[in-house]
Write an enzyme that holds these catalytic residues in place. Structure first.
Site, PDB file in Angstrom:
ATOM      1  N   CYS A 123       0.539  -1.641  -0.077  1.00  0.00           N
ATOM      2  CA  CYS A 123      -0.033   0.124  -0.178  1.00  0.00           C
ATOM      3  C   CYS A 123       1.131   0.833   0.104  1.00  0.00           C
ATOM      4  O   CYS A 123       0.629   2.370  -0.039  1.00  0.00           O
ATOM      5  CB  CYS A 123      -1.345  -0.547   1.101  1.00  0.00           C
ATOM      6  N   HIS A 256      -2.813   6.910   2.630  1.00  0.00           N
ATOM      7  CA  HIS A 256      -3.241   5.930   1.859  1.00  0.00           C
ATOM      8  C   HIS A 256      -4.580   5.248   2.673  1.00  0.00           C
ATOM      9  O   HIS A 256      -5.701   5.194   3.872  1.00  0.00           O
ATOM     10  CB  HIS A 256      -2.693   4.788   2.693  1.00  0.00           C
ATOM     11  N   ASN A 286     -10.289   0.027   0.102  1.00  0.00           N
ATOM     12  CA  ASN A 286      -8.446  -0.181  -0.485  1.00  0.00           C
ATOM     13  C   ASN A 286      -8.186  -0.369  -1.334  1.00  0.00           C
ATOM     14  O   ASN A 286      -8.091  -2.077  -1.695  1.00  0.00           O
ATOM     15  CB  ASN A 286      -7.879  -1.042   1.360  1.00  0.00           C
TER      16      ASN A 286
HETATM   17  O1  UT7 Z   1      -3.823  -1.535   3.174  1.00  0.00           O
HETATM   18  C1  UT7 Z   1      -2.974  -1.967   4.123  1.00  0.00           C
HETATM   19  C2  UT7 Z   1      -2.993  -1.146   5.778  1.00  0.00           C
HETATM   20  N1  UT7 Z   1      -4.426  -1.717   5.996  1.00  0.00           N
HETATM   21  C3  UT7 Z   1      -4.569  -1.277   7.337  1.00  0.00           C
HETATM   22  O2  UT7 Z   1      -5.031  -0.233   7.544  1.00  0.00           O
HETATM   23  C4  UT7 Z   1      -6.024  -2.108   8.103  1.00  0.00           C
HETATM   24  C5  UT7 Z   1      -5.759  -1.829   9.612  1.00  0.00           C
HETATM   25  N2  UT7 Z   1      -7.078  -2.723  10.005  1.00  0.00           N
HETATM   26  C6  UT7 Z   1      -8.691  -2.479  10.034  1.00  0.00           C
HETATM   27  O3  UT7 Z   1      -8.926  -1.288   8.930  1.00  0.00           O
HETATM   28  C7  UT7 Z   1      -9.339  -2.464  11.452  1.00  0.00           C
HETATM   29  O4  UT7 Z   1      -8.676  -3.050  12.210  1.00  0.00           O
HETATM   30  C8  UT7 Z   1      -9.846  -3.730  10.088  1.00  0.00           C
HETATM   31  C9  UT7 Z   1     -11.804  -3.086   9.327  1.00  0.00           C
HETATM   32  C10 UT7 Z   1      -9.768  -4.057   9.879  1.00  0.00           C
HETATM   33  C11 UT7 Z   1     -10.932  -4.409  11.226  1.00  0.00           C
HETATM   34  O5  UT7 Z   1     -11.704  -3.199  12.663  1.00  0.00           O
HETATM   35  P1  UT7 Z   1     -11.490  -3.509  14.123  1.00  0.00           P
HETATM   36  O6  UT7 Z   1     -12.712  -2.319  14.573  1.00  0.00           O
HETATM   37  O7  UT7 Z   1      -9.685  -3.631  14.566  1.00  0.00           O
HETATM   38  O8  UT7 Z   1     -12.869  -5.375  13.713  1.00  0.00           O
HETATM   39  P2  UT7 Z   1     -11.870  -6.256  14.942  1.00  0.00           P
HETATM   40  O9  UT7 Z   1     -10.805  -6.632  13.812  1.00  0.00           O
HETATM   41  O10 UT7 Z   1     -11.084  -6.379  16.342  1.00  0.00           O
HETATM   42  O11 UT7 Z   1     -13.011  -7.319  14.939  1.00  0.00           O
HETATM   43  C12 UT7 Z   1     -14.085  -6.751  15.419  1.00  0.00           C
HETATM   44  C13 UT7 Z   1     -15.654  -7.644  16.013  1.00  0.00           C
HETATM   45  C14 UT7 Z   1     -15.112  -9.047  15.597  1.00  0.00           C
HETATM   46  O12 UT7 Z   1     -15.677  -9.988  16.516  1.00  0.00           O
HETATM   47  P3  UT7 Z   1     -15.683 -10.304  17.824  1.00  0.00           P
HETATM   48  O13 UT7 Z   1     -14.207 -11.271  17.963  1.00  0.00           O
HETATM   49  O14 UT7 Z   1     -15.593  -8.463  18.885  1.00  0.00           O
HETATM   50  O15 UT7 Z   1     -17.115 -10.833  18.222  1.00  0.00           O
HETATM   51  C15 UT7 Z   1     -14.909 -10.086  14.481  1.00  0.00           C
HETATM   52  O16 UT7 Z   1     -14.712 -10.935  14.357  1.00  0.00           O
HETATM   53  O17 UT7 Z   1     -15.730  -7.684  14.013  1.00  0.00           O
HETATM   54  C16 UT7 Z   1     -16.183  -8.522  13.600  1.00  0.00           C
HETATM   55  N3  UT7 Z   1     -15.881  -8.705  12.091  1.00  0.00           N
HETATM   56  C17 UT7 Z   1     -16.855  -8.559  11.221  1.00  0.00           C
HETATM   57  N4  UT7 Z   1     -17.977  -8.439  11.005  1.00  0.00           N
HETATM   58  C18 UT7 Z   1     -18.857  -8.201  11.103  1.00  0.00           C
HETATM   59  C19 UT7 Z   1     -14.601  -8.884  11.097  1.00  0.00           C
HETATM   60  N5  UT7 Z   1     -14.767  -8.510   9.966  1.00  0.00           N
HETATM   61  C20 UT7 Z   1     -16.462  -8.621  10.069  1.00  0.00           C
HETATM   62  C21 UT7 Z   1     -16.964  -8.741   8.727  1.00  0.00           C
HETATM   63  N6  UT7 Z   1     -18.878  -8.248   9.201  1.00  0.00           N
HETATM   64  N7  UT7 Z   1     -16.630  -7.582   7.927  1.00  0.00           N
END
Ligand code: UT7
Length: 329
Positions: A123, A256, A286
């Site tokens: 990225c 980004h 993204n």
């Molecule tokens: O491009 C290169 C750079 N990349 C980035 O900058 C990405 C950086 N990371 C992020 O943007 C975020 O961490 C994400 C968008 C990937 C995830 O957001 P988050 O707030 O960190 O969520 P999480 O991974 O902590 O997940 C929270 C909950 C989980 O459920 P539990 O364990 O709390 O019950 C996940 O299983 O959300 C659940 N979850 C979803 N639910 C519905 C994860 N993906 C999904 C989904 N739909 N697509």
């Protein structure tokens, strides 16, 4: 006549290309539901700011998207492809293992002879490519460069993994960067920390005619998130010092486009009002190396960013890699 090259490089034109129709969160959620994967428009918007993304059709490869963006950048710069003496494509989803996608773009543009190569910094790829092109122009190794970020991330997405497949999309953005007597690019800085290679990777490879390992994208999203806000603030401040400017001099911040929460976090740390952020993540998702040039092109074509304004580009991605470029448009 002096043989010394002009001391600066400057963006002369921008272009952007998104394949096909937008795929909305609702449409993607319905598609995933058919395989028993649960997600929702509200989760995706709330956690990322993404409303839709574009996916290339099966017949289109990275160079096809890159070519469209390149043609538009050349047109905007009022420049014939034959005058380009350097082509760099930033991509992690190239047409082939080799030759480089840049060589294929050169062939599709109908030109030959100029240097052409790919840059792989995920990225951060466009920020890396722009910095390399700027350096080559300022040393006289090139005078007019086509710098492209192009991706077909849909090809490496695991559509059974809801934590990643809802985030990414396909697209391409390009700029013509040319030598100039007046400053365009003011300062830039690139970094990497390979200790974090495993938190965002596509670990598969090809060996003996077979795919070895998993060729689909893996990401520890929260780990990337935590690193992102810190490195983006640090690198932006460092580039401002190099350019002898302050955050108050930034007219527009183009981070980004991965997650609106990371973008807001970065703007807040730099004490920049959200109105100074260019945001296309809602419509593009993204698009990895394509996200910054696509956002730049979108803002330029909408008349939001105007000639002479100061723009900070900054990115973080797999590697992990990160970097920033401060420029006067
Ligand atoms: O491009 C290169 C750079 N990349 C980035 O900058 C990405 C950086 N990371 C992020 O943007 C975020 O961490 C994400 C968008 C990937 C995830 O957001 P988050 O707030 O960190 O969520 P999480 O991974 O902590 O997940 C929270 C909950 C989980 O459920 P539990 O364990 O709390 O019950 C996940 O299983 O959300 C659940 N979850 C979803 N639910 C519905 C994860 N993906 C999904 C989904 N739909 N697509």
């Amino acid at each position: 006549m002096s043989l010394k090259p002009p001391p600066y490089s400057r963006i002369a034109g921008t272009g952007g290309f998104l394949p096909g129709d937008p795929v909305t969160n609702e449409a993607l959620a319905m598609r995933l539901a058919r395989s028993g994967i649960e997600t929702s428009d509200s989760w995706i918007i709330e956690r990322t700011g993404i409303k839709a993304r574009h996916f290339a059709n099966d017949n289109d490869v990275c160079s096809d998207l890159a070519l469209q963006a390149a043609k538009l950048a050349l047109q905007a710069a009022d420049c014939d492809a034959t005058t380009i003496d350097l082509i760099i494509v930033a991509t992690s989803t190239p047409d082939m293992i080799f030759p480089s996608t840049a060589c294929i773009v050169q062939q599709k543009l109908g030109v030959r002879g100029c240097a052409a190569f790919d840059v792989q910094a995920v990225c951060s790829g466009f920020v890396y490519a722009l910095t390399i092109a700027d350096s080559m122009i300022r040393t006289g190794a090139a005078s007019k460069a086509l710098v492209i970020g192009a991706e077909v991330f849909s090809r490496i997405l695991d559509f059974s993994d809801r934590t990643t497949c809802v985030l990414f999309g396909d697209g391409a953005g390009a700029v013509v960067l040319q030598s100039s007597d007046t400053p365009g690019i003011l300062a830039s800085e690139l970094h990497a920390d390979g200790r974090y290679a495993n938190i965002l990777c596509t670990p598969g490879t090809v060996s003996g005619g077979k795919i070895l390992g998993d060729p689909l994208l893996k990401m520890d999203g929260p780990a990337v998130f935590r690193l992102a806000v810190n490195v983006l603030e640090e690198v932006a401040r460092s580039v401002l010092v190099k350019a002898e400017r302050t955050a108050a001099d930034i007219d527009w911040l183009i981070p980004h486009q991965a997650n609106i929460r990371i973008m807001h976090g970065t703007a807040k740390k730099l004490k920049l009002p959200f109105e100074k952020l260019i945001v296309t993540v809602a419509e593009h998702g993204n698009t990895s190396a394509a996200s910054i040039p696509l956002a730049l092109d979108d803002a330029v074509r909408r008349g939001k960013i105007r000639p002479g304004e100061t723009v900070m580009l900054e990115a973080v991605g797999g590697g992990i890699t990160w970097g920033a470029v401060l420029l006067d448009l």
